[in-house]
Motif scaffolding. Structure first.
Motif, short mmCIF file in Angstrom:
data_model
loop_
_atom_site.label_atom_id
_atom_site.label_comp_id
_atom_site.label_asym_id
_atom_site.label_seq_id
_atom_site.Cartn_x
_atom_site.Cartn_y
_atom_site.Cartn_z
N GLU A 1 0.11 27.30 11.92
CA GLU A 1 -0.27 28.08 13.08
C GLU A 1 -1.78 28.19 13.21
N LEU A 2 -2.21 28.71 14.34
CA LEU A 2 -3.63 28.81 14.69
C LEU A 2 -4.37 29.75 13.75
N ARG B 1 -2.99 25.11 20.49
CA ARG B 1 -2.65 23.87 19.77
C ARG B 1 -3.15 22.67 20.55
N ASN C 1 -6.63 24.35 14.38
CA ASN C 1 -5.51 24.61 15.28
C ASN C 1 -4.40 23.60 14.99
N PRO C 2 -3.16 23.98 15.20
CA PRO C 2 -2.08 23.01 15.03
C PRO C 2 -2.29 21.78 15.91
N ASN D 1 -2.50 21.06 8.92
CA ASN D 1 -2.29 21.44 10.33
C ASN D 1 -2.13 20.23 11.25
N CYS E 1 -2.04 24.82 25.38
CA CYS E 1 -2.11 23.53 24.70
C CYS E 1 -2.89 22.53 25.54
#
Length: 942
Positions: free
Chosen positions: A2-3, A86, A122-123, A170, A205
């Motif tokens: 996750e972020l 993401r 970030n993912p 990630n 996103c």
């Protein structure tokens, strides 16, 4: 995965708790800021983003107030920093991203930093979907053949991506053969509302493909960016942007019988491109939205780049929830999405008070008519009822053949137009590229007063047929836009079923391909027993990937290709995609048309664009009665009934259970080890990026430009397809010569997209599109005049650029309106930079490419309002000086710079060009020579 969240300053005391079932979430409430609750949906999402990421530096209390007090009628002038939750990538753009990250690890070390710092914060998720090429078609083992060839050609790239997924935190990779990135995104990857260790916030996103906007249909704010901007976001950099204007688009009415979601989206594309929405958000509102199925919303959102908006978003409502249930999301996620959206005022209520928008449009869906778009731009919509007439009017632009005054001979040669084709077994053809027997059929329609050049072809299997201008060379059900939509995919299957009942078949010169956007489509085709009918008319499973829409259509049968090229036939392609730019689909095809999957099959049966479905039969039944398109078109009730019987939640749960695992071929790849990648200097696929070589710790001052030459002088609507290397690699070009020199056989050239990890190949293909028209020369293709040589001979653009580099001569590009439309290809900017271009002077820019140019340290400049290189009398032979860029060294962004163009005879043309560096953040990137250099230096300093 996750972020990474930095604690917000929370100046507005907006942090609250939300109880959902047995779970409690923290969230930042929009109603804590006066005015925020009245904003359009998309700006509310931005508002939450600012509240949550307020750090007093990148995001301040003033930024939040500026958004809350947004003036819908004002021109954008307030910069904000947007932090996406993401990043989404496909492999064409993803490979160079991973190459850059791997190179940055080494660069950080050389500057005294820690290479372990280089990891996505970030993912970041990548779906490998752009590498499969349709080599085999029209046979039962087509998908196996294509997958085998894909792995054989791309093993080195896939090994590199496996290394990245195992060594960068990630970062996850969805292996080949799973589906198209945007369909996998909405069906599985999309969160809609994140849960990050008890903190709930909207899923936002950005993606390295312009059609990331497909997620807008789920209420997710995001858009396409270049790979370089995505890399920066992965490394924690916010996206610098101006608070945009928002266009409210009201939908009313219902789609009429016989009209598809594709027709709707082509109509909307036409309307919005004409209205002008570049750089704006489009937001759909009104009670009519509730009647738009989620799949249709995603189809509309997908086409946002085609009409030019940054995003085209729908709010969250009950339809969103139903889609999440259907696609197998767990109940906790579904409950969280609904509760959060309602708490934040992001839920679309019936008869809700309408937000105020900057501009307004409205479409009554009941007025939409069947349409296609083409032959070179997705916004050029054509009513299906006028398609034949329009094709004949446009044909003269694509052929030199004289207009026939008497086509009676051609009509006689046509060979019983509309009669059933005899049965044949295409799966028995040994060569994947062998044509099918035609037995005297013809694509020559024999219409008086049109261009005609009938050519007889003898296929490898012994059949004969005649092809002519307008012949459909490719009929492809492909692309995320439509293959994610069950209504048009099931509709296509049912149309094939009825066509099969009448014995109709695709014409023998048509390359028919089927590339669904996910394995779910394959499953519901099996469940509905539609594959046997699709295969009977010619559409066999070709692969799960982007294929034809990205230019991976593969070669046409040799004899068909030869007939087209030897006789300069204006062949056509019909595809259910979103892109139909010149030179994109196939080097053998001049005219490309976008259409629904149903019409793709219909045109394969007709075999030519020179066809009127209302008056011309597709064949006859057993009693000799004419069969028209209306006779095989499925009803809305048939489609909906089949969908309800064939599609269920379990299908999605099963198909996405092990989505990151991959097949045996993926699992058995020999993957390199180590935190830094061991580069192979002999690799023609993956090479260490050159952007950080010799980079000092501090940036060098920005300098003005003097003594620059024009590399290319271009017209309007030059796309990133024209600029960035795409599609196949043509023998005899600089890129092909490089591969030849490195021992690569012609059959293994692969595509430019698959070689994006090798800058040596890519820079040689920049501005090398076969349809690019550089006005400095009189031929299409990647050519220019080389002013370093006596008499300035015609030369490949790459070769000339190398000569200019030896003489330390900077370069500029002159262009017209809408420069850089199309895909979010970072290589359109990377290649421009590596060729030595310092500035692009255009009449106007599309958003993504302008941003990418800045991200590579190239100055985007705009001619004064109402002026162009034509009106100023610039012929491209001048030497250019650009003064005023040095103001950036003082922390300023000059509104204009002074351009002096000196002609051979000493005369000068002078004008003030508008500097399109729009924000302080963009100015920082430009000062550092690019966004990655900026991030790298910040990383070392930290």
């Amino acid at each position: 995965m996750e972020l990474t969240v930095t604690e917000s300053k929370n100046s507005f005391n907006a942090k609250r708790s939300l109880e959902v079932g047995d779970k409690s979430y923290d969230y930042f409430a929009l109603d804590a800021v006066e005015g925020m609750e009245k904003l359009p949906y998309s700006l509310k999402v931005l508002g939450e983003n600012l509240l949550r990421t307020e750090d007093g530096k990148n995001v301040t209390e003033e930024h939040i107030k500026a958004l809350a007090n947004w003036d819908p009628k004002a021109e954008p002038d307030t910069e904000i920093q947007f932090t996406p939750a993401r990043v989404l990538m496909q492999d064409f753009t993803g490979v160079p991203c991973v190459v850059d990250l791997a190179t940055m690890r080494e660069a950080v070390s050389s500057l005294g930093g820690n290479p372990d710092q280089v990891n996505p914060l970030n993912p970041a998720e990548m779906v490998i979907d752009h590498s499969v090429i349709v080599e085999a078609f029209g046979r039962s083992d087509a998908i196996e053949r294509n997958v085998d060839i894909e792995y054989e050609r791309n093993e080195e790239r896939y090994q590199f991506l496996r290394w990245g997924s195992e060594n960068f935190s990630n970062f996850r990779v969805v292996p080949p053969g799973t589906g198209i990135v945007h369909q996998v995104n909405i069906e599985y990857l999309a969160r809609v509302v994140f849960d990050n260790d008890g903190l709930a916030y909207p899923d936002t996103c950005i993606g390295t493909d312009s059609h990331t906007t497909m997620e807008n249909g789920l209420g997710i704010l995001g858009w396409g960016v270049g790979g370089i901007e995505a890399e920066a976001a992965m490394l924690g950099q916010p996206v610098s942007m101006l608070i945009p204007r928002v266009v409210g688009f009201k939908l009313t009415g219902d789609i009429p019988v016989g009209v598809t979601a594709t027709d709707v989206v082509l109509t909307i594309t036409d309307m919005l491109r004409e209205h002008g929405v570049v750089g704006k958000f489009v937001e759909f509102y009104g009670n009519g939205v509730k009647s738009v199925p989620l799949a249709n919303r995603a189809t509309i959102g997908n086409m946002s780049p085609e009409f030019g908006s940054t995003a085209a978003i729908f709010p969250i409502d009950e339809e969103t929830i139903n889609y999440l249930k259907l696609t197998g999301r767990d109940q906790e996620q579904i409950d969280r999405v609904e509760a959060y959206a309602k708490a934040q005022g992001l839920w679309l209520e019936q008869d809700a008070e309408e937000a105020e928008y900057s501009e307004y449009l409205e479409l009554d869906l009941s007025t939409v008519k069947p349409s296609i778009a083409g032959p070179t731009r997705p916004q050029d919509r054509i009513l299906l009822s006028e398609a034949k007439e329009t094709f004949r009017k446009q044909l003269g632009d694509f052929t030199e053949d004289p207009i026939c005054e008497d086509d009676s001979a051609a009509a006689e040669n046509m060979g019983a137009e509309g009669e059933n084709q005899p049965d044949y077994d295409k799966s028995s053809v040994e060569d994947a590229n062998s044509a099918w027997p035609g037995n005297g059929e013809s694509a020559a329609q024999g219409a008086k007063g049109r261009h005609s050049n009938p050519v007889e072809v003898e296929s490898g299997a012994g059949g004969k047929f005649t092809v002519d201008h307008g012949m459909v060379g490719i009929a492809a059900i492909t692309s995320c836009t439509n293959t994610s939509n069950p209504s048009v995919m099931i509709g296509a299957g049912l149309l094939a079923r009825k066509a099969n009942e009448y014995g109709l078949r695709a014409k023998p010169w048509v390359k028919t391909t089927m590339a669904p956007g996910s394995q779910v489509v394959d499953n519901y085709y099996h469940r509905a027993d539609l594959w046997k009918d699709l295969e009977a008319v010619g559409f066999y499973l070709s692969g799960f990937g982007c294929t034809t829409c990205i230019g991976n259509s593969g070669p046409l049968p040799a004899e068909v290709s030869e007939a087209i090229n030897d006789n300069d036939l204006a062949a056509t392609a019909v595809l259910s995609g979103n892109r139909n730019f010149e030179g994109r689909i196939s080097p053998d095809v001049k005219m490309n048309y976008l259409a629904s999957p149903l019409l793709v099959i219909a045109y394969s049966l007709a075999g030519t664009m020179d066809f009127d479905f209302e008056t011309q039969p597709l064949g006859t039944d057993s009693e000799g009665n004419d069969i028209f398109l209306k006779d095989i078109w499925p009803s809305t009730e048939e489609i909906e009934e089949t969908i309800s019987e064939a599609i269920n939640r379990d299908m999605y749960v099963k198909d996405y259970a092990d989505v990151f695992k991959g097949d045996d071929a993926w699992q058995n790849l020999d993957v390199p080890t180590g935190k830094t990648f061991e580069w192979d200097e002999n690799s023609t696929y993956v090479r260490k990026a050159p952007y950080f070589e010799g980079m000092p710790t501090e940036p060098e001052p920005v300098s003005d430009i003097a003594g620059a030459r024009v590399l290319a002088k271009l017209g309007d609507s030059v796309t990133t397809d024209h600029i960035s290397p795409a599609s196949s690699i043509k023998p005899g070009t600089p890129a092909a010569n490089y591969l030849d020199e490195n021992g690569v056989e012609r059959k293994d050239y692969n595509s430019f997209g698959s070689r994006r990890g090798n800058h040596e190949v890519m820079v040689r293909g920049t501005f090398a599109n076969i349809r690019l028209r550089n006005q400095l020369v009189d031929v299409a293709g990647g050519y220019t005049l080389d002013f370093t040589q006596e008499d300035a001979p015609q030369s490949f653009i790459y070769d000339a650029a190398q000569n200019y580099k030896k003489e330390n001569t900077p370069l500029v590009v002159l262009a017209g309106k809408e420069y850089g439309t199309g895909s979010s290809r970072d290589w359109a900017a990377k290649g421009t930079k590596l060729l030595g271009v310092r500035a692009v002077i255009a009449e106007s820019f599309e958003r993504i490419h302008r941003s990418n140019l800045i991200g590579m340290g190239v100055a985007p400049l705009q001619f004064p309002e109402g002026e162009s290189h034509e009106s100023l009398g610039l012929d491209g032979h001048e030497t250019f000086a650009i003064d005023g860029l040095t103001a950036l060294n003082d922390g300023e962004i000059p509104k204009t710079v002074h351009v002096t163009a000196t002609k051979d005879n000493g005369e000068t043309v002078e004008f003030d060009a508008v500097v399109r560096i729009d924000t302080p953040g963009e100015a920082d990137y430009y000062r550092h020579g690019g966004i990655l250099q900026y991030v790298l230096r910040q990383m070392v300093k930290s």
